[in-house]
Design a protein around this motif. Structure first.
Motif, mmCIF file in Angstrom:
data_model
loop_
_atom_site.group_PDB
_atom_site.id
_atom_site.type_symbol
_atom_site.label_atom_id
_atom_site.label_comp_id
_atom_site.label_asym_id
_atom_site.label_seq_id
_atom_site.Cartn_x
_atom_site.Cartn_y
_atom_site.Cartn_z
ATOM 1 N N ILE A 145 0.870 -1.179 0.000
ATOM 2 C CA ILE A 145 0.000 0.000 0.000
ATOM 3 C C ILE A 145 0.901 1.221 0.000
ATOM 4 O O ILE A 145 1.753 1.373 0.886
ATOM 5 C CB ILE A 145 -0.929 0.021 1.222
ATOM 6 N N SER A 146 0.722 2.088 -0.987
ATOM 7 C CA SER A 146 1.607 3.250 -1.134
ATOM 8 C C SER A 146 0.800 4.523 -1.309
ATOM 9 O O SER A 146 -0.232 4.538 -1.986
ATOM 10 C CB SER A 146 2.535 3.065 -2.339
ATOM 11 N N ASP A 147 1.309 5.573 -0.709
ATOM 12 C CA ASP A 147 0.837 6.919 -0.999
ATOM 13 C C ASP A 147 1.402 7.330 -2.361
ATOM 14 O O ASP A 147 2.221 6.613 -2.959
ATOM 15 C CB ASP A 147 1.312 7.862 0.112
ATOM 16 N N LEU A 148 1.004 8.498 -2.867
ATOM 17 C CA LEU A 148 1.524 8.997 -4.142
ATOM 18 C C LEU A 148 2.327 10.288 -3.985
ATOM 19 O O LEU A 148 3.493 10.350 -4.347
ATOM 20 C CB LEU A 148 0.373 9.202 -5.131
ATOM 21 N N ASP A 149 1.717 11.335 -3.445
ATOM 22 C CA ASP A 149 2.389 12.634 -3.349
ATOM 23 C C ASP A 149 3.612 12.554 -2.450
ATOM 24 O O ASP A 149 3.528 12.174 -1.276
ATOM 25 C CB ASP A 149 1.425 13.690 -2.789
ATOM 26 N N ASP A 150 4.765 12.907 -3.016
ATOM 27 C CA ASP A 150 6.046 12.898 -2.313
ATOM 28 C C ASP A 150 6.439 11.523 -1.777
ATOM 29 O O ASP A 150 7.359 11.400 -0.972
ATOM 30 C CB ASP A 150 6.069 13.925 -1.175
ATOM 31 N N THR A 151 5.754 10.489 -2.252
ATOM 32 C CA THR A 151 6.143 9.108 -2.002
ATOM 33 C C THR A 151 6.548 8.442 -3.304
ATOM 34 O O THR A 151 7.525 7.703 -3.369
ATOM 35 C CB THR A 151 4.990 8.330 -1.345
ATOM 36 N N VAL A 152 5.797 8.730 -4.352
ATOM 37 C CA VAL A 152 6.085 8.248 -5.702
ATOM 38 C C VAL A 152 6.375 9.415 -6.635
ATOM 39 O O VAL A 152 7.347 9.410 -7.378
ATOM 40 C CB VAL A 152 4.899 7.418 -6.234
ATOM 41 N N ILE A 153 5.516 10.417 -6.600
ATOM 42 C CA ILE A 153 5.617 11.578 -7.486
ATOM 43 C C ILE A 153 6.109 12.781 -6.694
ATOM 44 O O ILE A 153 5.643 13.041 -5.582
ATOM 45 C CB ILE A 153 4.245 11.864 -8.148
ATOM 46 N N HIS A 154 7.089 13.486 -7.255
ATOM 47 C CA HIS A 154 7.624 14.666 -6.569
ATOM 48 C C HIS A 154 6.585 15.767 -6.576
ATOM 49 O O HIS A 154 6.133 16.222 -7.628
ATOM 50 C CB HIS A 154 8.902 15.150 -7.250
ATOM 51 N N THR A 155 6.196 16.210 -5.382
ATOM 52 C CA THR A 155 5.135 17.205 -5.235
ATOM 53 C C THR A 155 5.640 18.498 -4.624
ATOM 54 O O THR A 155 5.086 19.555 -4.857
ATOM 55 C CB THR A 155 4.000 16.624 -4.370
ATOM 56 N N GLY A 156 6.692 18.428 -3.816
ATOM 57 C CA GLY A 156 7.198 19.635 -3.169
ATOM 58 C C GLY A 156 6.290 20.130 -2.072
ATOM 59 O O GLY A 156 6.034 21.324 -1.957
ATOM 60 N N ILE A 157 5.803 19.199 -1.249
ATOM 61 C CA ILE A 157 4.821 19.543 -0.233
ATOM 62 C C ILE A 157 5.371 20.537 0.786
ATOM 63 O O ILE A 157 4.619 21.268 1.426
ATOM 64 C CB ILE A 157 4.332 18.262 0.470
ATOM 65 N N THR A 158 6.696 20.595 0.935
ATOM 66 C CA THR A 158 7.276 21.511 1.917
ATOM 67 C C THR A 158 7.297 22.946 1.417
ATOM 68 O O THR A 158 7.581 23.860 2.186
ATOM 69 C CB THR A 158 8.710 21.078 2.272
ATOM 70 N N SER A 159 7.023 23.166 0.145
ATOM 71 C CA SER A 159 6.987 24.519 -0.408
ATOM 72 C C SER A 159 5.643 24.735 -1.094
ATOM 73 O O SER A 159 5.347 24.092 -2.104
ATOM 74 C CB SER A 159 8.125 24.725 -1.418
ATOM 75 N N LEU A 160 4.832 25.618 -0.562
ATOM 76 C CA LEU A 160 3.510 25.854 -1.119
ATOM 77 C C LEU A 160 3.604 26.373 -2.549
ATOM 78 O O LEU A 160 2.818 25.965 -3.420
ATOM 79 C CB LEU A 160 2.749 26.863 -0.246
ATOM 80 N N LEU A 161 4.573 27.249 -2.827
ATOM 81 C CA LEU A 161 4.719 27.801 -4.172
ATOM 82 C C LEU A 161 5.116 26.716 -5.169
ATOM 83 O O LEU A 161 4.554 26.630 -6.263
ATOM 84 C CB LEU A 161 5.763 28.929 -4.161
ATOM 85 N N LEU A 162 6.074 25.865 -4.783
ATOM 86 C CA LEU A 162 6.488 24.782 -5.670
ATOM 87 C C LEU A 162 5.353 23.784 -5.880
ATOM 88 O O LEU A 162 5.116 23.305 -7.004
ATOM 89 C CB LEU A 162 7.707 24.069 -5.085
ATOM 90 N N ALA A 163 4.622 23.473 -4.820
ATOM 91 C CA ALA A 163 3.504 22.543 -4.941
ATOM 92 C C ALA A 163 2.449 23.086 -5.902
ATOM 93 O O ALA A 163 1.891 22.344 -6.715
ATOM 94 C CB ALA A 163 2.882 22.284 -3.570
#
Length: 452
Positions: A241-259
């Motif tokens: 069982i896997s998440d997707l955001d920032d687990t498989v696909i780079h999302t940049g969750i630590t930066s709101l602008l990048l996300a």
């Protein structure tokens, strides 16, 4: 209306800016309160016995009475915060329903309400049979990403995903293995079907994919779509069982602008996977077999509107396919968001464990949101079912409150005998999985450098 733009944020923006506890709670708290107003003391009595009584107009009481079960204005206190929120919630549901009906009537008047697209989600077989689901839309399919798509093309396609128009209560016919189901979609255009399943002639040494067919529309204007159905072999050694955001696909969750940039201005071709994730997941899916044998399920807080983008992303990056279990966003009669983000992950993970009682599972997530806490709670509930928990470190260069949260979750999980690893690279996950016997020794040594 499927977009819910006033209530939700897409994909990685969901929960991205909280920096605090993002656990779900059914107790909605409103910033609005009605302060009590002091009523002047009765001059004819004892001046020291002043009375405190809320001042509420007759009109306000009359508006609230149906929801608060008032018998008399003088018998009831000022509406509580939860009561006010319930009132606002019911009003919002009524407004949304009225808006949906108006849009549907307007579309029907110009001939745009008929089904033009079936979004057929990947299904799977479990111990109870085969599950498939999908959605009927009046929008035409847009197709996959193109090599020459600009940021403007990507922005327009993002808007179309969020502004997709469902066909409420559309009749749908679904066929699988000689079985037939005639269904009616719900008010959001979603449908679900269950079928019996006979494992005869299904290989035991590898994952198999079968097909269910869905159709909708009137004769002469019928549309058809295919559901890939994943069949787990009897010899599978574990489920993933896997998440997707920032687990498989780079999302940049630590930066709101990048996300925001990655979410709105990129597409499935320009989005990037995490280093080594394709090779790692291919290895986990094979285990010690020569063929893919272990099922992978992707549970994400992303909405169903993004299903096509996520599926294209997995295919383009050669990441093993598996059912995408996303969530429905919007209003219903009982809550503001039909499936709250992280509660949805917890519930669907437990559903999968119940659906495959013979399989142990590996849980993979990231430290950016609530994955460590969710997975640790599952480990505490069913420790004998979880082989390992792997958490991607979203900010490995820094020691932050996210690491503190992971350490708390780690203590809970390992207190029940389930290892939790905070990993910087895919190779770290691979080496730990090798130590548990989930992968053959040196499974990725030739495929990945240590830094990946």
């Amino acid at each position: 209306m499927s977009s819910r733009l006033s209530l939700v944020r897409p994909m990685a923006l969901v929960d991205a800016g909280r920096n605090g506890d993002s656990r779900d709670s059914g107790d909605f708290r409103s910033p609005l309160t009605l302060p009590p107003t002091r009523k002047p003391a009765d001059r004819r009595g004892d001046d020291r016995k002043s009375l405190l009584r809320p001042v509420v107009s007759d009109r306000a009481v009359a508006c609230c009475r149906p929801f608060l079960d008032l018998k008399s204005p003088l018998q009831q206190p000022v509406p509580s915060e939860n009561s006010i929120l319930r009132l606002l919630h019911r009003a919002a549901v009524s407004v949304e329903d009225a808006w949906d009906r108006a849009r549907y009537r307007a579309s029907a008047a110009v001939g745009r309400s008929r089904p033009r697209q079936i979004v057929a989600y990947q299904g799977y077989a479990d111990r109870d049979g085969v599950w498939v689901g999908g959605r009927v839309l009046s929008d035409r399919p847009t197709g996959g990403p193109l090599d020459n798509d600009t940021w403007w093309n990507n922005l327009v396609n993002t808007w179309r995903r969020w502004e997709s128009d469902e066909v409420p209560y559309a009749p749908v016919q679904v066929r699988f293995g000689g079985q037939f189901r005639e269904l009616s979609a719900d008010e959001e255009g979603y449908y679900h079907a269950r079928f019996g399943f006979d494992r005869e002639n299904i290989p035991d040494d590898r994952l198999s994919w079968l097909k269910a067919t869905a159709s909708a529309g009137s004769e002469g204007r019928q549309i058809v779509a295919s559901h890939p159905v994943m069949i787990t072999p009897a010899n599978a050694t574990c489920g993933i069982i896997s998440d997707l955001d920032d687990t498989v696909i780079h999302t940049g969750i630590t930066s709101l602008l990048l996300a925001a940039k990655l979410t709105f201005l990129e597409n499935a071709k320009t989005r990037k996977p995490l280093d080594g994730v394709a090779k790692l997941y291919q290895a986990l899916q094979r285990g010690h077999s020569a063929h893919p044998i272990n099922p992978i399920f992707y549970i994400s807080s992303s909405p169903w509107n993004l299903h096509d983008l996520l599926l294209d992303f997995l295919r383009l990056n050669e990441i093993p396919l598996g059912p995408l279990l996303l969530r429905d966003l919007g209003l219903d009669e009982t809550k503001f968001i039909k499936e709250k983000g992280h509660g949805h992950k917890h519930r669907k993970a437990l559903d999968l464990l119940a659906a495959f009682p013979q399989l142990p599972f590996v849980l993979i997530g990231d430290s950016g949101q609530e994955d460590p806490a969710i997975y640790a709670e599952i480990a505490a509930q069913l420790p004998h079912r979880i082989r390992a928990i792997y958490i991607r470190d979203v900010d490995p260069e820094f020691d932050t409150c996210r690491d503190t949260a992971v350490n708390r979750a780690k203590q809970l999980a390992e207190g029940h005998g389930v290892p939790m690893v905070l990993a910087r690279t895919s190779m770290e996950i691979s080496r730990h999985a090798e130590s548990l016997g989930l992968l053959p020794m040196a499974a990725l040594r030739d495929a990945l450098p240590d830094s990946v």
